[in-house]
Write a protein that holds these residues in place. Structure first.
Motif, PDB file in Angstrom:
ATOM      1  N   THR A 183       0.847  -1.192   0.000  1.00  0.00           N
ATOM      2  CA  THR A 183       0.000   0.000   0.000  1.00  0.00           C
ATOM      3  C   THR A 183       0.886   1.246   0.000  1.00  0.00           C
ATOM      4  O   THR A 183       2.007   1.227   0.505  1.00  0.00           O
ATOM      5  CB  THR A 183      -0.927   0.038   1.222  1.00  0.00           C
ATOM      6  OG1 THR A 183      -0.148   0.022   2.418  1.00  0.00           O
ATOM      7  CG2 THR A 183      -1.861  -1.150   1.207  1.00  0.00           C
ATOM      8  N   LYS A 225       1.051   5.163   1.164  1.00  0.00           N
ATOM      9  CA  LYS A 225       0.498   6.205   2.034  1.00  0.00           C
ATOM     10  C   LYS A 225       1.138   7.528   1.649  1.00  0.00           C
ATOM     11  O   LYS A 225       2.355   7.680   1.700  1.00  0.00           O
ATOM     12  CB  LYS A 225       0.788   5.876   3.500  1.00  0.00           C
ATOM     13  CG  LYS A 225       0.307   6.926   4.489  1.00  0.00           C
ATOM     14  CD  LYS A 225       0.690   6.535   5.915  1.00  0.00           C
ATOM     15  CE  LYS A 225       0.320   7.625   6.902  1.00  0.00           C
ATOM     16  NZ  LYS A 225       0.734   7.274   8.294  1.00  0.00           N
ATOM     17  N   THR A 249       1.247  11.636   2.272  1.00  0.00           N
ATOM     18  CA  THR A 249       0.940  12.702   3.222  1.00  0.00           C
ATOM     19  C   THR A 249       1.152  14.053   2.550  1.00  0.00           C
ATOM     20  O   THR A 249       2.229  14.321   2.007  1.00  0.00           O
ATOM     21  CB  THR A 249       1.816  12.599   4.484  1.00  0.00           C
ATOM     22  OG1 THR A 249       1.627  11.301   5.077  1.00  0.00           O
ATOM     23  CG2 THR A 249       1.443  13.670   5.501  1.00  0.00           C
ATOM     24  N   GLU A 300      -8.159  12.034   6.679  1.00  0.00           N
ATOM     25  CA  GLU A 300      -7.577  10.750   6.302  1.00  0.00           C
ATOM     26  C   GLU A 300      -8.480  10.109   5.264  1.00  0.00           C
ATOM     27  O   GLU A 300      -9.646   9.819   5.538  1.00  0.00           O
ATOM     28  CB  GLU A 300      -7.418   9.817   7.498  1.00  0.00           C
ATOM     29  CG  GLU A 300      -6.799   8.490   7.101  1.00  0.00           C
ATOM     30  CD  GLU A 300      -6.527   7.565   8.267  1.00  0.00           C
ATOM     31  OE1 GLU A 300      -5.917   6.503   8.038  1.00  0.00           O
ATOM     32  OE2 GLU A 300      -6.916   7.901   9.398  1.00  0.00           O
ATOM     33  N   THR A 343      -3.931  12.759   4.547  1.00  0.00           N
ATOM     34  CA  THR A 343      -3.271  11.472   4.353  1.00  0.00           C
ATOM     35  C   THR A 343      -4.157  10.622   3.452  1.00  0.00           C
ATOM     36  O   THR A 343      -5.360  10.492   3.709  1.00  0.00           O
ATOM     37  CB  THR A 343      -3.058  10.741   5.685  1.00  0.00           C
ATOM     38  OG1 THR A 343      -2.271  11.567   6.549  1.00  0.00           O
ATOM     39  CG2 THR A 343      -2.336   9.426   5.471  1.00  0.00           C
ATOM     40  N   HIS A 394      -4.533   6.818   1.528  1.00  0.00           N
ATOM     41  CA  HIS A 394      -4.085   5.427   1.399  1.00  0.00           C
ATOM     42  C   HIS A 394      -4.498   4.918   0.021  1.00  0.00           C
ATOM     43  O   HIS A 394      -5.681   4.971  -0.345  1.00  0.00           O
ATOM     44  CB  HIS A 394      -4.705   4.571   2.499  1.00  0.00           C
ATOM     45  CG  HIS A 394      -4.341   5.018   3.877  1.00  0.00           C
ATOM     46  ND1 HIS A 394      -3.221   4.552   4.538  1.00  0.00           N
ATOM     47  CD2 HIS A 394      -4.941   5.901   4.723  1.00  0.00           C
ATOM     48  CE1 HIS A 394      -3.148   5.118   5.725  1.00  0.00           C
ATOM     49  NE2 HIS A 394      -4.170   5.954   5.864  1.00  0.00           N
TER      50      HIS A 394
END
Length: 391
Positions: free
Chosen positions: A130, A132, A134, A219, A249, A251
């Motif tokens: 995955t 991530k 930011t 998020e 953030t 994902h």
């Protein structure tokens, strides 16, 4: 050491073991719902008289292998009380679970590892990674406006447009979970989640993002787009929160093109291994796998110390599969002179598209001649693995 499947009268003991091992407490009001969910699992346990010493859950699920569906056993809730650890209980449960899954025609298995090396010993291999990302507030910069529009939903207003987008997106990958509506409401949304859906002007849904906001932070738990228009439309929706958040953030699947298309793509990116996968029934998986057939026949010789029914030699022909399992003293023997030798971990990585045959050969995981490896490389279509759920 006897493994027994838990019945309803044992469910409260299963819950107590989970609470102790994973260090959480289920509120009294939520216990009935938790116990009800266990009806959908197969829970295997090892007992010391009337004490449940160790357990393992098998979720009966299905995954997409591009446009096909394969039955999958999801391993979760593996737990042992400290006083029973290092007695081989988990080892017994892991091996026993493979036979249970095979008997239930769950030809592959997925799990989220607490330790990758631990589960590799039992034949599970990394399925996907995955990404991530930011992003600080100063980098929330709009791209060109799109013609479509955003509508927001919640668990209570969840609709089939969202499920259709997910299903179309999943068909691009191997390993994505087939989500029923109950799964969306019980396992995808949480109490704070919101869903933003991007619609084209003709009201066709083309993407969504699942997100929550807290303490000036956004998020994005999932961002799924079927085309670039939807991707940009969802990004612009994120940017509309520039007066509300300091950090975003996101994902994403590791293959997602974000943040390449941003004006300032120099953002923090973290890549992590996520779920693991295992072939449970090698013969059935090979029969269903969409090999490219215009190449020479090829022998594959498998070693699977925890699922001996997979041991043997498999001849990949032009549109057919032949299986050879010569038994000597109860053990399956592989002819060593011709073909490729590999273990179940490598087979899992190849069939799900996480690694190519040539990559594994160069690292020493596949044994055979270079011409045979090249044939195998041509037989395996280009695939991309992905998984964005959790259990």
């Amino acid at each position: 050491m006897l493994v027994r499947e838990l019945t309803e009268k044992d469910y409260i003991e299963s819950l107590k073991l989970s609470e102790y091992a994973f260090q959480y407490k289920v509120p009294e009001s939520e216990i009935p719902a938790r116990l009800e969910r266990l009806r959908n699992h197969k829970v295997l346990g090892i007992w010391d008289e009337d004490i449940l010493a160790a357990k393992l859950h098998i979720y009966p699920l299905s995954i997409y292998m591009k446009d096909a569906e394969w039955k999958m056993g999801g391993i979760a809730g593996v737990a042992t009380y400290p006083e029973y650890r290092r007695n081989g209980y988990v080892n017994t449960l892991m091996i026993d679970s493979l036979e249970h899954m095979r008997n239930n025609h769950q030809i592959v298995s997925l799990l989220h590892p607490f330790d990758i090396s631990f589960y590799r010993k039992y034949g599970w291999e990394i399925l996907n990674e995955t990404k991530k990302v930011t992003i600080e507030k100063m980098n929330l910069r709009f791209l060109e406006p799109q013609q479509g529009f955003i509508r927001r939903f919640s668990r209570e207003t969840h609709n089939e447009d969202i499920e259709k987008v997910y299903q179309q997106y999943s068909a691009q990958f191997t390993g994505m979970l087939k989500r029923e509506t109950y799964w969306w409401k019980q396992h995808v949304y949480d109490k704070d989640s919101q869903m933003a859906v991007y619609y084209q002007p003709n009201k066709e849904a083309m993407g969504y993002m699942l997100y929550h906001m807290k303490d000036s932070k956004m998020e994005v738990q999932e961002l799924v787009a079927l085309d670039h228009e939807a991707r940009v439309g969802l990004w612009n929706f994120i940017c509309q929160h520039d007066s509300m958040v300091g950090t975003v953030t996101i994902h994403l699947a590791s293959q997602d093109p974000f943040p390449y298309f941003l004006q300032h793509p120099n953002v923090k990116i973290e890549l992590h291994p996520y779920f693991m996968a295992r072939v449970v029934d090698a013969e059935e998986c090979l029969r269903r796998f969409p090999f490219l057939l215009e190449n020479e026949p090829l022998f594959l010789h498998f070693e699977d110390s925890h699922a001996p029914w997979n041991n043997g030699s498999y001849l990949l022909g032009k549109g057919d599969l032949k299986v050879f399992k010569e038994k000597v003293g109860g053990q399956c023997v592989h002819p060593p002179k011709k073909g490729i030798r590999l273990n179940i971990n490598s087979l899992s990585a190849i069939l799900f598209g996480y690694k190519r045959p040539i990559e594994l050969y160069e690292m020493g995981y596949l044994k055979g001649s270079k011409p045979e490896i090249e044939i195998f490389e041509k037989k395996v279509p280009a695939l991309k693995s992905s998984f964005i759920d959790f259990f």
